[in-house]
Design a protein around this motif. Structure first.
Motif, PDB file in Angstrom:
ATOM      1  N   LEU B 152       0.839  -1.199   0.000  1.00  0.00           N
ATOM      2  CA  LEU B 152       0.000   0.000   0.000  1.00  0.00           C
ATOM      3  C   LEU B 152       0.878   1.255   0.000  1.00  0.00           C
ATOM      4  CD1 LEU B 152      -2.735   1.391   0.160  1.00  0.00           C
ATOM      5  CD2 LEU B 152      -2.700   1.051   2.641  1.00  0.00           C
ATOM      6  N   GLN B 153       1.965   1.204   0.760  1.00  0.00           N
ATOM      7  CA  GLN B 153       2.844   2.383   0.805  1.00  0.00           C
ATOM      8  C   GLN B 153       3.522   2.626  -0.541  1.00  0.00           C
ATOM      9  OE1 GLN B 153       4.843   1.917   4.762  1.00  0.00           O
ATOM     10  NE2 GLN B 153       3.621   3.742   5.211  1.00  0.00           N
ATOM     11  N   ARG B 154       3.792   1.551  -1.271  1.00  0.00           N
ATOM     12  CA  ARG B 154       4.322   1.709  -2.629  1.00  0.00           C
ATOM     13  C   ARG B 154       3.289   2.413  -3.527  1.00  0.00           C
ATOM     14  NH1 ARG B 154       5.958  -3.856  -2.354  1.00  0.00           N
ATOM     15  NH2 ARG B 154       7.583  -3.481  -0.801  1.00  0.00           N
ATOM     16  N   VAL B 155       2.031   2.040  -3.349  1.00  0.00           N
ATOM     17  CA  VAL B 155       0.963   2.704  -4.120  1.00  0.00           C
ATOM     18  C   VAL B 155       0.904   4.184  -3.752  1.00  0.00           C
ATOM     19  CG1 VAL B 155      -1.531   2.841  -4.542  1.00  0.00           C
ATOM     20  CG2 VAL B 155      -0.429   0.597  -4.303  1.00  0.00           C
ATOM     21  N   LEU B 156       0.903   4.460  -2.447  1.00  0.00           N
ATOM     22  CA  LEU B 156       0.735   5.843  -1.982  1.00  0.00           C
ATOM     23  C   LEU B 156       1.843   6.760  -2.512  1.00  0.00           C
ATOM     24  CD1 LEU B 156      -0.525   5.223   1.670  1.00  0.00           C
ATOM     25  CD2 LEU B 156      -1.863   6.024  -0.295  1.00  0.00           C
ATOM     26  N   LYS B 157       3.030   6.200  -2.669  1.00  0.00           N
ATOM     27  CA  LYS B 157       4.150   6.999  -3.213  1.00  0.00           C
ATOM     28  C   LYS B 157       3.878   7.443  -4.640  1.00  0.00           C
ATOM     29  CE  LYS B 157       8.356   5.914  -0.704  1.00  0.00           C
ATOM     30  NZ  LYS B 157       7.727   5.151   0.405  1.00  0.00           N
ATOM     31  N   ARG B 158       2.971   6.736  -5.322  1.00  0.00           N
ATOM     32  CA  ARG B 158       2.758   7.003  -6.752  1.00  0.00           C
ATOM     33  C   ARG B 158       1.407   7.648  -7.063  1.00  0.00           C
ATOM     34  NH1 ARG B 158       4.615   1.673  -9.882  1.00  0.00           N
ATOM     35  NH2 ARG B 158       3.932   2.966 -11.651  1.00  0.00           N
ATOM     36  N   VAL B 159       0.635   7.997  -6.023  1.00  0.00           N
ATOM     37  CA  VAL B 159      -0.661   8.628  -6.311  1.00  0.00           C
ATOM     38  C   VAL B 159      -0.643  10.097  -5.895  1.00  0.00           C
ATOM     39  CG1 VAL B 159      -1.845   6.415  -5.982  1.00  0.00           C
ATOM     40  CG2 VAL B 159      -1.828   8.097  -4.122  1.00  0.00           C
ATOM     41  N   ASN B 160      -1.490  10.878  -6.559  1.00  0.00           N
ATOM     42  CA  ASN B 160      -1.606  12.292  -6.232  1.00  0.00           C
ATOM     43  C   ASN B 160      -2.636  12.529  -5.136  1.00  0.00           C
ATOM     44  OD1 ASN B 160      -1.344  11.906  -9.438  1.00  0.00           O
ATOM     45  ND2 ASN B 160      -0.077  13.619  -8.746  1.00  0.00           N
ATOM     46  N   MET B 161      -3.632  11.646  -5.091  1.00  0.00           N
ATOM     47  CA  MET B 161      -4.731  11.840  -4.131  1.00  0.00           C
ATOM     48  C   MET B 161      -5.126  10.493  -3.543  1.00  0.00           C
ATOM     49  SD  MET B 161      -8.421  13.750  -4.657  1.00  0.00           S
ATOM     50  CE  MET B 161      -9.258  12.766  -5.883  1.00  0.00           C
ATOM     51  N   VAL B 162      -5.347  10.476  -2.233  1.00  0.00           N
ATOM     52  CA  VAL B 162      -5.918   9.274  -1.617  1.00  0.00           C
ATOM     53  C   VAL B 162      -7.243   9.679  -0.973  1.00  0.00           C
ATOM     54  CG1 VAL B 162      -4.602   9.602   0.541  1.00  0.00           C
ATOM     55  CG2 VAL B 162      -5.532   7.351   0.000  1.00  0.00           C
ATOM     56  N   LEU B 163      -8.241   8.840  -1.175  1.00  0.00           N
ATOM     57  CA  LEU B 163      -9.541   9.044  -0.520  1.00  0.00           C
ATOM     58  C   LEU B 163      -9.738   7.884   0.432  1.00  0.00           C
ATOM     59  CD1 LEU B 163     -10.286   9.312  -3.983  1.00  0.00           C
ATOM     60  CD2 LEU B 163     -11.891  10.813  -2.822  1.00  0.00           C
ATOM     61  N   LEU B 164      -9.981   8.186   1.691  1.00  0.00           N
ATOM     62  CA  LEU B 164     -10.249   7.099   2.629  1.00  0.00           C
ATOM     63  C   LEU B 164     -11.141   7.589   3.750  1.00  0.00           C
ATOM     64  CD1 LEU B 164      -6.676   6.368   4.121  1.00  0.00           C
ATOM     65  CD2 LEU B 164      -7.600   8.558   3.514  1.00  0.00           C
ATOM     66  N   ASN B 165     -11.773   6.676   4.470  1.00  0.00           N
ATOM     67  CA  ASN B 165     -12.669   7.139   5.528  1.00  0.00           C
ATOM     68  C   ASN B 165     -11.887   7.419   6.810  1.00  0.00           C
ATOM     69  OD1 ASN B 165     -12.584   4.820   7.175  1.00  0.00           O
ATOM     70  ND2 ASN B 165     -14.196   3.825   6.004  1.00  0.00           N
ATOM     71  N   ASP B 166     -12.565   7.970   7.801  1.00  0.00           N
ATOM     72  CA  ASP B 166     -11.866   8.425   9.004  1.00  0.00           C
ATOM     73  C   ASP B 166     -11.172   7.274   9.741  1.00  0.00           C
ATOM     74  OD1 ASP B 166     -14.433   7.523   9.539  1.00  0.00           O
ATOM     75  OD2 ASP B 166     -15.025   9.256  10.746  1.00  0.00           O
ATOM     76  N   GLU B 167     -11.844   6.134   9.826  1.00  0.00           N
ATOM     77  CA  GLU B 167     -11.220   5.016  10.536  1.00  0.00           C
ATOM     78  C   GLU B 167      -9.983   4.509   9.804  1.00  0.00           C
ATOM     79  OE1 GLU B 167     -11.568   4.257  13.593  1.00  0.00           O
ATOM     80  OE2 GLU B 167     -13.030   5.875  13.511  1.00  0.00           O
ATOM     81  N   GLU B 168     -10.068   4.479   8.470  1.00  0.00           N
ATOM     82  CA  GLU B 168      -8.909   4.056   7.674  1.00  0.00           C
ATOM     83  C   GLU B 168      -7.769   5.058   7.825  1.00  0.00           C
ATOM     84  OE1 GLU B 168     -11.909   1.983   4.410  1.00  0.00           O
ATOM     85  OE2 GLU B 168     -11.018   3.945   3.995  1.00  0.00           O
ATOM     86  N   ALA B 169      -8.108   6.340   7.857  1.00  0.00           N
ATOM     87  CA  ALA B 169      -7.072   7.374   8.015  1.00  0.00           C
ATOM     88  C   ALA B 169      -6.364   7.207   9.357  1.00  0.00           C
ATOM     89  CB  ALA B 169      -7.688   8.766   7.902  1.00  0.00           C
ATOM     90  N   ARG B 170      -7.157   6.892  10.381  1.00  0.00           N
ATOM     91  CA  ARG B 170      -6.568   6.687  11.716  1.00  0.00           C
ATOM     92  C   ARG B 170      -5.668   5.454  11.735  1.00  0.00           C
ATOM     93  NH1 ARG B 170     -12.077   8.725  13.747  1.00  0.00           N
ATOM     94  NH2 ARG B 170     -11.484  10.776  14.523  1.00  0.00           N
ATOM     95  N   GLN B 171      -6.157   4.381  11.113  1.00  0.00           N
ATOM     96  CA  GLN B 171      -5.392   3.130  11.104  1.00  0.00           C
ATOM     97  C   GLN B 171      -4.091   3.304  10.321  1.00  0.00           C
ATOM     98  OE1 GLN B 171      -7.431  -0.056   9.104  1.00  0.00           O
ATOM     99  NE2 GLN B 171      -5.931  -1.607   9.704  1.00  0.00           N
TER     100      GLN B 171
END
Lengths: 299, 299
Positions: B152-171
């Motif tokens: 997932l962190q490899r994905v995040l390095k390559r995206v401009n925007m992430v959409l996630l809910n509050d619990e996912e953001a906390r986790q």
């Protein structure tokens, strides 16, 4: 009119013992940034003189503050890590238990009245003592909604605005859906219904319109105690200052309420308010405007 | 790119069996009101032809929709009365279990890419097949945050925007406070972080600014399934239409996402979308503008 308390607060990272609290303190102090305030409440003989001085230094009239034999109301609570849940550890009503609010003669012409959360029977007694208020707002809590509903409904028939949190709105209305809950609560009396949702902000239902005011996002929250009362105080203070009871006037009042609540949570007790000035309020209002800025695009 | 599913939904008052669902369906259909869409996903041989026709009738290119032997992905869930909690009753991955997304040659020049919630390994495979996207957004879920964090962190390095809910953001961030969580997630890669909070709306964190978009208040919610995917689809569709990736452009995209999500929840499956037109979208955008209207008062 409402409680003055000595609060003991535990958060995940800190703890404060017997600090100044209570709905009437937060609401009065918040309102005092916008308009003169007349406080009604009770404390015991142990209430520290410095707290009274703190309120007196603002334009808060304490003619309605009774000091009676006994101990001041005490509340103790603990917050979870995300601050959205709290556990009451201890409640000692003390002098608050037998409190019968008396409105001083000099207050009887008050135009704006805020009845903080307290037994609805006492809220009614206050209303019977003020002559012809132009605008009355009240708060309440689950305990009265469950245990004194007929009295609470008598209060609601006589107020212009009710402020309550989402769980209270659901309990009072019997509806899970918040717009539906607001509609049911409208039918109980108040033309203006404000549903507070903690860090998710507040919703205003008035004259068929809805206004959504987000909470001000803060990376460092210290203690959320008093946020709702500061919101109500800021809101009522602004309404008192302007006298503008239009929907747009109330929208503005809610934003000032939001801003005052955002300061309240940045320190324990009323500590952030002590050093707060108009410039800081103005600056946060400008930041709030950025937070909600939206220029509709043509589609 | 994402799932196509047959959903079985139970709410307090109703139930639907094996209706069209899945993140790719909701997101594609929502986006199609603003821009042409290219879908990537997989279905089994039992996928009803009428569903495919429904998507084809919009400007949704199905060259990337694989139809393989076996059964289509199925999900079943039940909602609590306030719709903010749901219980998964059944998940049958079926053909989705061995899905390896293949980007058709004709899609390789896509400028805007939305990677709906799916194994981050597959999100990476998609990114490796698109040539030079201008803007990539992704969603994810607790399962991958917990179980496939390095991918997932490899994905995040390559995206401009992430959409996630509050619990996912906390986790994902290890922080309870949402502005703090957004800051940590920014550091993982995405310049734009959108935290979705269900009926409490969404927060946009971008270029040091925060934008709070309340959810559209609805008295009658039928089925919240797909709200988040419709939000993402509306958002990406608007960005694709305008190409405006400024913070103000993204604010507008979020409002269109909010509006599309508000339609999605007014009926089961994609049923409300079937009859939705530009006029209804425009009208709700105007209502949204009223919902947040705020003219700062001088203090």
């Amino acid at each position: 009119m409402g409680s003055l308390a000595l609060d003991t607060i535990e958060t995940q990272s800190s703890r404060r013992e017997e600090v100044l609290g209570g709905a009437a303190c937060y609401a009065s102090y918040a309102a005092s940034f916008f308009a003169p305030v007349r406080l009604v409440g009770v404390v015991g003989q142990d209430f520290p003189a410095e707290h009274e001085q703190l309120l007196r230094r603002r334009e808060i009239d304490l003619a309605g503050l009774e000091r009676v034999p006994g101990r001041t109301f005490r509340w103790a609570g603990r917050y979870a890590a995300d601050f959205n849940q709290r556990t009451t550890l201890d409640t000692q009503l003390n002098v608050f238990e037998t409190f019968r609010p008396k409105i001083p003669q000099a207050y009887a012409d008050s135009e704006m009245v805020f009845l903080a959360n307290i037994d609805p029977v006492l809220q009614l007694e206050v209303l019977n003592q003020v002559r012809q208020p132009r605008f009355v707002a009240c708060d309440t809590m689950n305990f009265w909604i469950g245990g004194k509903r007929p009295d609470l409904q008598r209060v609601l028939k006589r107020v212009n605005m009710v402020l309550l949190n989402d769980e209270e709105a659901r309990q009072l209305s019997g509806r899970d859906n918040l717009p539906a809950a607001a509609r049911i609560i409208h039918e109980m009396g108040p033309a203006v219904v404000v549903i507070k949702r903690g860090d998710a902000g507040a919703l205003l239902f008035s004259q068929g319109e809805v206004f959504a005011a987000p909470a001000f996002p803060l990376e460092h929250v210290v203690d959320p105690t008093g946020a709702g009362d500061s919101f109500a105080g800021g809101c009522m203070g602004w309404l008192a200052r302007t006298g503008d009871l239009s929907t747009d006037g109330i929208r503005n009042a809610m934003v000032f309420g939001t801003v005052l609540a955002s300061f309240a949570v940045q320190d324990f007790s009323l500590d952030r308010f002590r050093t707060l000035d108009a410039e800081a309020i103005r600056s946060r209002c400008a930041d709030f405007a950025k937070l909600v800025r939206y220029t509709p695009a043509a589609y």
